[in-house]
Scaffold this active site. Structure first.
Site, PDB file in Angstrom:
ATOM      1  N   HIS A  93      -7.583  -6.397   7.896  1.00 11.09           N
ATOM      2  CA  HIS A  93      -7.427  -5.788   8.219  1.00 11.09           C
ATOM      3  C   HIS A  93      -7.714  -6.191  10.011  1.00 11.09           C
ATOM      4  CE1 HIS A  93      -6.825  -1.550   9.190  1.00 11.09           C
ATOM      5  NE2 HIS A  93      -6.940  -1.413  10.279  1.00 11.09           N
ATOM      6  N   HIS A 127       0.842  -1.298   0.303  1.00  8.46           N
ATOM      7  CA  HIS A 127       0.029   0.403  -0.026  1.00  8.46           C
ATOM      8  C   HIS A 127       0.649   1.313   0.077  1.00  8.46           C
ATOM      9  CE1 HIS A 127      -4.236   2.053   2.197  1.00  8.46           C
ATOM     10  NE2 HIS A 127      -3.058   2.799   1.007  1.00  8.46           N
ATOM     11  N   GLU A 144      -2.720  -2.501  -2.547  1.00  4.94           N
ATOM     12  CA  GLU A 144      -4.074  -1.519  -2.605  1.00  4.94           C
ATOM     13  C   GLU A 144      -3.288   0.237  -2.168  1.00  4.94           C
ATOM     14  OE1 GLU A 144      -4.744  -4.299   1.274  1.00  4.94           O
ATOM     15  OE2 GLU A 144      -3.869  -2.099   1.681  1.00  4.94           O
TER      16      GLU A 144
END
Length: 249
Positions: free
Chosen positions: A197, A43, A75
């Site tokens: 997550h 990310h 991401e």
């Protein structure tokens, strides 16, 4: 068996606290691959607080002999910088998040509002033209899933941070049902279901039991924390085993 995509952001965060290049993100990419994971997640945020754009290029080159079976998932918020990076690297999967640049971590999913559609409508077909699977990060809410389908995305990543918090508090039942209902609705509509997550070796087993047929879990922070105790390769194997229903290794 669900795929495990290991997020290397925390390795890069530790590296960035010094100017020595240690730990080496590429070395940990190799460890992840050799330990039996199914891919890597990165990310690259605009402030490059952890993974940097150059890391994405380096990881893509490292993974070139292993792809596409060992997938690269990028991401990010779909701004011009992100789209340019994706166009150069051509990852197998793009997971789009609605984060503002200054947020600490991704803690809220797309609502697919009219405002979101104005942003996403040109982006999703552009990413698909780059041969990337397009996944939208969403809250555990079945109501949003049809809007994901209508937007043209290939699937969802269910934000599991709220479930993880409820699990820590000893009250996970409602969030577990919400995650399961969201996944079931996505499956009904032919969408891919990913999760991610704050997932760990304790909260993964009940979640994997509740979700039938999900495709992938993206895990980084908790896996890295466990790796401080058990070693990185052992942690990857433990999370892979947890995803298969076999518990920790």
């Amino acid at each position: 068996m669900p795929r495990l995509s290991v997020n290397l952001n925390k390795i890069a965060l530790l590296r960035n606290s010094r100017r020595t290049g240690v730990p080496d993100v590429l070395r940990f990419g190799r460890i992840v691959h050799d330990a039996g994971a199914d891919g890597l997640t990165a990310h690259p945020r605009p402030d490059e607080r952890h993974i940097r754009s150059i890391d994405v290029f380096d990881l893509a080159e490292l993974m070139r002999p292993w792809r596409p079976s060992f997938e690269l998932n990028i991401e990010g918020y779909p701004d011009s910088r992100f789209l340019d990076l994706v166009g150069q690297v051509m990852p197998e999967q793009c997971t789009l998040v609605p984060d503002a640049p200054d947020v600490l971590t991704s803690e809220e999913g797309w609502k697919i509002s009219a405002e979101h559609r104005r942003l996403l409508d040109p982006v999703i077909p552009a990413l698909k033209a780059m041969q990337s699977r397009v996944i939208l990060f969403v809250d555990p809410d079945p109501a949003v899933v049809e809007r994901v389908r209508d937007a043209g995305a290939d699937g969802i990543e269910i934000y599991t941070g709220s479930y993880a918090a409820a699990y820590r508090a000893g009250t996970p039942a409602d969030l577990l049902r919400a995650c399961a209902a969201t996944a079931a609705r996505a499956a009904e509509l032919g969408l891919i279901v990913n999760i991610g997550h704050d997932l760990n070796l304790d909260n993964l087993p009940p979640l994997t039991a509740a979700l039938q047929g999900f495709a992938e879990a993206s895990i980084g922070h908790e896996l890295t924390a466990d790796a401080l105790v058990m070693g990185f390769a052992a942690a990857v194997r433990a999370y892979k085993a947890a995803l298969s229903g076999g518990g920790s290794a």
